[in-house]
Design a protein around this motif. Structure first.
Motif, PDB file in Angstrom:
ATOM      1  N   PHE A  34       0.838  -1.192   0.000  1.00 33.08           N
ATOM      2  CA  PHE A  34       0.000   0.000   0.000  1.00 33.08           C
ATOM      3  C   PHE A  34       0.882   1.254   0.000  1.00 33.08           C
ATOM      4  CE2 PHE A  34      -3.711  -2.423   1.477  1.00 33.08           C
ATOM      5  CZ  PHE A  34      -3.118  -3.477   2.151  1.00 33.08           C
ATOM      6  N   TYR A  36       0.343   5.127   1.530  1.00 35.75           N
ATOM      7  CA  TYR A  36      -0.477   6.058   2.292  1.00 35.75           C
ATOM      8  C   TYR A  36       0.134   7.451   2.151  1.00 35.75           C
ATOM      9  CZ  TYR A  36      -3.274   2.495   4.633  1.00 35.75           C
ATOM     10  OH  TYR A  36      -4.157   1.472   4.903  1.00 35.75           O
ATOM     11  N   ARG A  43      -5.318  13.907   8.045  1.00 34.60           N
ATOM     12  CA  ARG A  43      -5.026  12.579   8.562  1.00 34.60           C
ATOM     13  C   ARG A  43      -4.307  11.726   7.515  1.00 34.60           C
ATOM     14  NH1 ARG A  43     -10.229  10.666  12.190  1.00 34.60           N
ATOM     15  NH2 ARG A  43     -10.802  12.732  12.962  1.00 34.60           N
TER      16      ARG A  43
ATOM     17  N   ILE B   4     -13.516   7.824  13.831  1.00 34.23           N
ATOM     18  CA  ILE B   4     -12.564   7.401  14.843  1.00 34.23           C
ATOM     19  C   ILE B   4     -12.117   8.626  15.614  1.00 34.23           C
ATOM     20  CG2 ILE B   4     -10.722   7.438  13.096  1.00 34.23           C
ATOM     21  CD1 ILE B   4      -9.260   5.320  14.793  1.00 34.23           C
ATOM     22  N   ASN B  32     -10.731  -4.229  13.475  1.00 32.85           N
ATOM     23  CA  ASN B  32      -9.365  -4.397  13.961  1.00 32.85           C
ATOM     24  C   ASN B  32      -8.908  -3.013  14.411  1.00 32.85           C
ATOM     25  OD1 ASN B  32      -9.523  -7.020  13.094  1.00 32.85           O
ATOM     26  ND2 ASN B  32      -7.974  -6.813  11.495  1.00 32.85           N
ATOM     27  N   TYR B  34      -5.579  -0.542  15.967  1.00 36.37           N
ATOM     28  CA  TYR B  34      -4.121  -0.447  15.917  1.00 36.37           C
ATOM     29  C   TYR B  34      -3.644   0.801  16.668  1.00 36.37           C
ATOM     30  CZ  TYR B  34      -4.752  -3.623  11.950  1.00 36.37           C
ATOM     31  OH  TYR B  34      -5.103  -4.685  11.153  1.00 36.37           O
ATOM     32  N   LEU B  90      -0.747   7.373  16.898  1.00 38.64           N
ATOM     33  CA  LEU B  90      -1.881   7.282  15.991  1.00 38.64           C
ATOM     34  C   LEU B  90      -2.663   6.005  16.241  1.00 38.64           C
ATOM     35  CD1 LEU B  90      -0.212   8.411  12.657  1.00 38.64           C
ATOM     36  CD2 LEU B  90      -2.134   9.538  13.748  1.00 38.64           C
ATOM     37  N   LYS B  94      -9.442  -0.970  11.020  1.00 35.41           N
ATOM     38  CA  LYS B  94      -9.610  -1.648   9.742  1.00 35.41           C
ATOM     39  C   LYS B  94     -10.805  -2.574   9.882  1.00 35.41           C
ATOM     40  CE  LYS B  94      -6.715  -5.076   8.422  1.00 35.41           C
ATOM     41  NZ  LYS B  94      -7.483  -6.189   7.840  1.00 35.41           N
ATOM     42  N   THR B 101     -10.022  -5.214   1.607  1.00 37.89           N
ATOM     43  CA  THR B 101      -9.361  -3.985   1.165  1.00 37.89           C
ATOM     44  C   THR B 101      -8.031  -3.758   1.867  1.00 37.89           C
ATOM     45  OG1 THR B 101     -10.354  -2.554   2.831  1.00 37.89           O
ATOM     46  CG2 THR B 101     -11.644  -2.984   0.827  1.00 37.89           C
ATOM     47  N   GLY B 102      -7.945  -4.181   3.120  1.00 42.05           N
ATOM     48  CA  GLY B 102      -6.728  -3.937   3.888  1.00 42.05           C
ATOM     49  C   GLY B 102      -6.534  -2.494   4.274  1.00 42.05           C
ATOM     50  N   GLU B 103      -7.531  -1.646   4.076  1.00 45.07           N
ATOM     51  CA  GLU B 103      -7.356  -0.216   4.293  1.00 45.07           C
ATOM     52  C   GLU B 103      -7.475   0.150   5.765  1.00 45.07           C
ATOM     53  OE1 GLU B 103     -10.007   2.211   2.029  1.00 45.07           O
ATOM     54  OE2 GLU B 103      -9.175   4.102   2.789  1.00 45.07           O
ATOM     55  N   LEU B 104      -6.510   0.932   6.224  1.00 46.49           N
ATOM     56  CA  LEU B 104      -6.519   1.476   7.577  1.00 46.49           C
ATOM     57  C   LEU B 104      -7.110   2.879   7.553  1.00 46.49           C
ATOM     58  CD1 LEU B 104      -2.958   0.517   8.860  1.00 46.49           C
ATOM     59  CD2 LEU B 104      -5.106  -0.305   9.809  1.00 46.49           C
ATOM     60  N   PHE B 106      -7.232   6.242   9.929  1.00 48.00           N
ATOM     61  CA  PHE B 106      -6.485   6.796  11.050  1.00 48.00           C
ATOM     62  C   PHE B 106      -7.227   7.889  11.787  1.00 48.00           C
ATOM     63  CE2 PHE B 106      -2.286   4.920  10.918  1.00 48.00           C
ATOM     64  CZ  PHE B 106      -2.250   4.334   9.660  1.00 48.00           C
ATOM     65  N   GLY B 107      -6.922   7.988  13.094  1.00 49.83           N
ATOM     66  CA  GLY B 107      -7.376   9.111  13.885  1.00 49.83           C
ATOM     67  C   GLY B 107      -6.481  10.314  13.676  1.00 49.83           C
TER      68      GLY B 107
END
Lengths: 109, 115
Positions: A34, A36, A43, B4, B32, B34, B90, B94, B101-104, B106-107
């Motif tokens: 990925f 980012y 963010r 979040i 999930n 993190y 941070l 997910k 998708t595996g997409e995270l 974030f806050g």
């Protein structure tokens, strides 16, 4: 062990010039890669993932398993591309996701 | 839609004091969760992740700990802070099992300064 290496801490590119942010990984299995991005005062967010094979904001990245690389490319840089870019890796459909140290991209006018 | 939140946004603590950073997710279930730390020159370091209530995977041995008392709540703690704990923390989530998708997500982060 999984590892992500981004060799450049800072990359300065003139507007309109091509951009390539390097990412190399270490993992013997089937990886998911990925990119980012974190724009100023925003963010951290997903830019693109190798599985989708898509182009986002003009950026593309190809997974090269032979060279264990996932470099991010854009043919013509724009000023709004200035940001911090992180490459990330997980095992196929795994829950653990690790990141590289990041590369700050600075687009010069 | 999913959101979040993490707090506090900034924290200045003396060495040896305790720490509690909290993160909550709304609008989804069984995420999930993190905790990452963003420190100068070290990028984004995975500290802990959790796939369910009470399930914590620790990635970096240190004086920090994490807990997940509820499905959408993730807490980062320390009993005694060290100078080296300073950084930007941070929280991310997910989609859980079945996610392709595996997409995270974030806050906004919590900046901790240990003096």
């Amino acid at each position: 062990a999984q590892r992500v290496t981004q060799p450049e801490k800072l990359l300065s590119v003139f507007k309109g010039a091509p951009v390539e942010l390097k990412c190399n990984y270490s993992y013997s299995g089937s990886p998911e890669l990925f990119w980012y991005v974190q724009y100023s005062r925003q963010r951290l967010q997903l830019l693109l993932r190798h599985i989708s094979r898509e182009s986002i904001k003009g950026f593309t990245a190809d997974l090269n398993k032979g060279e264990t690389s996932f470099h991010l490319k854009k043919p013509f840089a724009q000023e709004e591309d200035s940001a911090m870019y992180y490459c990330a890796l997980s095992k196929y459909r795994d829950d653990k996701i690790i990141f590289g140290k990041g590369t700050r991209l600075h687009i010069l006018p | 839609s999913q959101t979040i939140h993490q707090w506090p946004a900034t924290l200045v603590q003396p060495v040896g004091s305790p720490l509690s950073l909290e993160c909550t997710v709304e609008g989804t279930s069984n995420p999930n969760l993190y905790w990452y730390r963003q420190a100068a020159g070290r990028g984004l370091q995975l500290l802990f992740y959790s796939v369910g209530i009470g399930q914590i995977s620790s990635e970096v041995p240190q004086n920090l700990s994490a807990s997940r008392p509820q499905d959408r709540q993730f807490i980062l703690s320390s009993k005694k802070l060290l100078l080296s704990d300073s950084g930007f923390y941070l929280c991310a989530w997910k989609r859980g099992q079945g996610d392709h998708t595996g997409e995270l997500f974030f806050g906004e982060g919590s900046r901790l300064t240990v003096l």
